[in-house]
Design a protein around this motif. Structure first.
Motif, PDB file in Angstrom:
ATOM      1  N   ASN A 104      16.970 -21.336  62.011  1.00  0.00           N
ATOM      2  CA  ASN A 104      17.361 -22.473  61.152  1.00  0.00           C
ATOM      3  C   ASN A 104      17.339 -23.813  61.886  1.00  0.00           C
ATOM      4  O   ASN A 104      16.281 -24.328  62.175  1.00  0.00           O
ATOM      5  N   GLN A 105      18.524 -24.380  62.208  1.00  0.00           N
ATOM      6  CA  GLN A 105      18.570 -25.709  62.850  1.00  0.00           C
ATOM      7  C   GLN A 105      18.206 -25.647  64.320  1.00  0.00           C
ATOM      8  O   GLN A 105      18.066 -26.687  64.967  1.00  0.00           O
ATOM      9  N   GLU A 106      18.031 -24.425  64.850  1.00  0.00           N
ATOM     10  CA  GLU A 106      17.571 -24.289  66.229  1.00  0.00           C
ATOM     11  C   GLU A 106      16.068 -24.557  66.259  1.00  0.00           C
ATOM     12  O   GLU A 106      15.310 -23.977  65.478  1.00  0.00           O
ATOM     13  N   VAL A 107      15.641 -25.431  67.164  1.00  0.00           N
ATOM     14  CA  VAL A 107      14.241 -25.857  67.188  1.00  0.00           C
ATOM     15  C   VAL A 107      13.415 -24.930  68.082  1.00  0.00           C
ATOM     16  O   VAL A 107      12.397 -24.386  67.670  1.00  0.00           O
ATOM     17  N   VAL A 108      13.844 -24.808  69.322  1.00  0.00           N
ATOM     18  CA  VAL A 108      13.165 -23.943  70.299  1.00  0.00           C
ATOM     19  C   VAL A 108      14.191 -23.394  71.297  1.00  0.00           C
ATOM     20  O   VAL A 108      15.304 -23.886  71.393  1.00  0.00           O
ATOM     21  N   HIS A 109      13.731 -22.378  72.058  1.00  0.00           N
ATOM     22  CA  HIS A 109      14.465 -21.852  73.225  1.00  0.00           C
ATOM     23  C   HIS A 109      15.795 -21.187  72.880  1.00  0.00           C
ATOM     24  O   HIS A 109      16.695 -21.145  73.719  1.00  0.00           O
ATOM     25  N   GLY A 110      15.918 -20.652  71.642  1.00  0.00           N
ATOM     26  CA  GLY A 110      17.087 -19.842  71.312  1.00  0.00           C
ATOM     27  C   GLY A 110      17.033 -18.544  72.111  1.00  0.00           C
ATOM     28  O   GLY A 110      15.984 -17.912  72.212  1.00  0.00           O
TER      29      GLY A 110
ATOM     30  N   THR B  67      17.111 -34.229  68.661  1.00  0.00           N
ATOM     31  CA  THR B  67      17.585 -32.893  69.047  1.00  0.00           C
ATOM     32  C   THR B  67      18.616 -33.005  70.158  1.00  0.00           C
ATOM     33  O   THR B  67      18.733 -34.043  70.816  1.00  0.00           O
ATOM     34  N   GLU B  68      19.345 -31.919  70.354  1.00  0.00           N
ATOM     35  CA  GLU B  68      20.237 -31.810  71.517  1.00  0.00           C
ATOM     36  C   GLU B  68      20.215 -30.374  71.999  1.00  0.00           C
ATOM     37  O   GLU B  68      19.850 -29.466  71.245  1.00  0.00           O
ATOM     38  N   VAL B  69      20.584 -30.193  73.278  1.00  0.00           N
ATOM     39  CA  VAL B  69      20.581 -28.856  73.868  1.00  0.00           C
ATOM     40  C   VAL B  69      22.022 -28.349  73.913  1.00  0.00           C
ATOM     41  O   VAL B  69      22.930 -29.059  74.338  1.00  0.00           O
ATOM     42  N   LEU B  70      22.233 -27.122  73.429  1.00  0.00           N
ATOM     43  CA  LEU B  70      23.579 -26.544  73.387  1.00  0.00           C
ATOM     44  C   LEU B  70      24.109 -26.250  74.805  1.00  0.00           C
ATOM     45  O   LEU B  70      23.373 -26.310  75.787  1.00  0.00           O
ATOM     46  N   ALA B  71      25.388 -25.864  74.873  1.00  0.00           N
ATOM     47  CA  ALA B  71      26.064 -25.629  76.162  1.00  0.00           C
ATOM     48  C   ALA B  71      25.443 -24.470  76.945  1.00  0.00           C
ATOM     49  O   ALA B  71      25.658 -24.365  78.160  1.00  0.00           O
ATOM     50  N   ASP B  72      24.633 -23.606  76.269  1.00  0.00           N
ATOM     51  CA  ASP B  72      23.970 -22.524  77.018  1.00  0.00           C
ATOM     52  C   ASP B  72      22.848 -23.063  77.913  1.00  0.00           C
ATOM     53  O   ASP B  72      22.230 -22.317  78.670  1.00  0.00           O
ATOM     54  N   GLY B  73      22.573 -24.369  77.794  1.00  0.00           N
ATOM     55  CA  GLY B  73      21.562 -25.002  78.643  1.00  0.00           C
ATOM     56  C   GLY B  73      20.136 -24.838  78.137  1.00  0.00           C
ATOM     57  O   GLY B  73      19.194 -25.373  78.751  1.00  0.00           O
ATOM     58  N   TRP B  74      19.939 -24.103  77.052  1.00  0.00           N
ATOM     59  CA  TRP B  74      18.593 -23.819  76.549  1.00  0.00           C
ATOM     60  C   TRP B  74      18.389 -24.184  75.081  1.00  0.00           C
ATOM     61  O   TRP B  74      17.442 -24.884  74.757  1.00  0.00           O
TER      62      TRP B  74
END
Ligand code: MF3
Ligand code: CO
Length: 258
Positions: free
Chosen positions: A79-85, A219-226
Motif C-alpha cells: 500500500n503506502q510503502e513505496v520500496v524496500h519493505g 517519501t520518508e524512511v521508517l525507523a527500520d532504516g529501510w
C-alpha cells in the motif's frame, strides 16, 4: 536505489549482456513464482521463503540479502510503502492490498533486478489504475531507450506518462546501471527533461524502476532504516526491469521466455 552512483559507466559486450539475461531470466522466474502465490492472509515472510527456495532451485544467489545490511532476499512493500519493505512473519497481506515485490540475483558474476506490483484479491479501481499506469510507464521508458537518444528521454517518458495520468513520480529513489554490481552508474531518475543527460549507447544496461504514488511524491524512511513510505499515506506502485540497449534497440533482460 537512493543517492547517486557517480562512477564511470561500464558498457557491456554482447556476451556480458547474455550473462545478465541468464541472471534476469531467474529474476523473472522468482518474481512469477512469488507474485502468483500472493493470497489474502499470507505472511510476507512466506513470500520471502518462496523467493529463497526458488533462488536455490535455479542456482542463483539473492542480491539483496546482506546488501548494506538488508536482511532478506525480497522486498515486499504494501500500500503506502513505496520500496524496500522487509518481509516479516508478523506482517499479513489482506484482500484489497497493493503489494510490490522487488527481487534481484547474481549468477556467474552478473546481477539482474526487477519488480512487479500486484493486487491482492479484489482491489479498488483507483488502485488498479495506479498499477496499470506504473507498468505502462516502464514500457514507455524501455521504448525511449534508443541509441543516440539521451538518458533524460527515459526519465521524461516515465514522468510524462505518470503525471499525464494524474499520479506522481517519487524523487527520492532512482533506477541505476547494473551488471557486475547491483548498483552502477548512471543513476536513472523517474523525472527529467527529454534531450538532456548522457547519450545512450549500445552496451548500456539499466535497471529502470518507476515508483509512482497516487498522491504526493514525498517519501520518508521508517525507523527500520529501510521501508520507504509515502508521507501522505497515499498508495504506491513499483515496476522494474533490467534493460540492455543493443545494436538492435532496447532488450528487456528480466523476462522468462521459457
Ligand atoms: N531494486 C531496488 C534497488 O535497486 C532493491 C534494492 S533492495 C536492497 O534499490 F536491499 F538491496 F537495497
Ligand atoms: Co533496482
Amino acid at each position: 536505489m537512493r543517492g547517486a552512483a557517480a562512477a564511470a559507466i561500464e558498457l557491456k559486450s554482447r556476451s556480458e549482456i547474455e550473462a545478465i539475461r541468464r541472471s534476469g531470466r531467474a529474476v523473472a522466474r522468482v518474481l512469477a513464482k512469488v507474485s502468483k502465490a500472493v493470497r489474502p492472509g499470507m505472511k510476507t515472510w512466506e513470500l520471502e521463503t518462496l523467493a529463497r527456495e526458488e533462488s536455490s532451485r535455479l542456482g542463483v544467489k539473492p542480491a539483496f540479502l546482506g546488501y548494506l545490511g538488508y536482511s532478506a532476499a525480497l522486498c515486499v512493500s504494501i500500500n503506502q510503502e513505496v520500496v524496500h519493505g522487509i518481509p516479516s512473519p508478523r506482517r499479513v497481506v489482506k484482500e484489497g492490498d497493493v503489494v510490490s515485490l522487488d527481487y534481484g540475483c547474481v549468477l556467474e558474476g552478473f546481477f539482474a533486478d526487477a519488480a512487479v506490483t500486484v493486487g491482492v484479491g479484489r482491489i479498488g479501481a483507483e488502485a488498479q489504475r495506479l498499477i496499470d499506469v506504473t507498468r505502462v510507464s516502464l514500457e514507455k521508458a524501455v521504448a525511449a531507450m534508443k541509441a543516440d537518444g539521451r538518458l533524460g528521454d527515459v526519465s521524461s517518458a516515465v514522468q510524462r506518462y505518470v503525471e499525464g495520468n494524474g499520479f506522481s513520480v517519487v524523487r527520492d529513489f532512482s533506477g541505476h546501471g547494473i551488471g557486475r554490481a547491483l548498483h552502477e552508474s548512471p543513476s536513472v531518475p523517474n523525472f527529467g527533461g527529454a534531450g538532456t543527460g548522457m547519450r545512450l549507447q549500445p552496451g548500456l544496461v539499466l535497471a529502470i524502476e518507476p515508483m509512482v504514488t497516487a498522491g504526493s511524491e514525498k517519501t520518508e524512511v521508517l525507523a527500520d532504516g529501510w521501508t520507504a513510505v509515502t508521507k501522505d499515506g497515499s498508495l504506491a506502485a513499483h515496476f522494474e526491469h533490467t534493460v540492455a540497449l543493443s545494436e538492435r534497440g532496447p532488450e528487456v533482460l528480466t523476462e522468462d521466455h521459457g
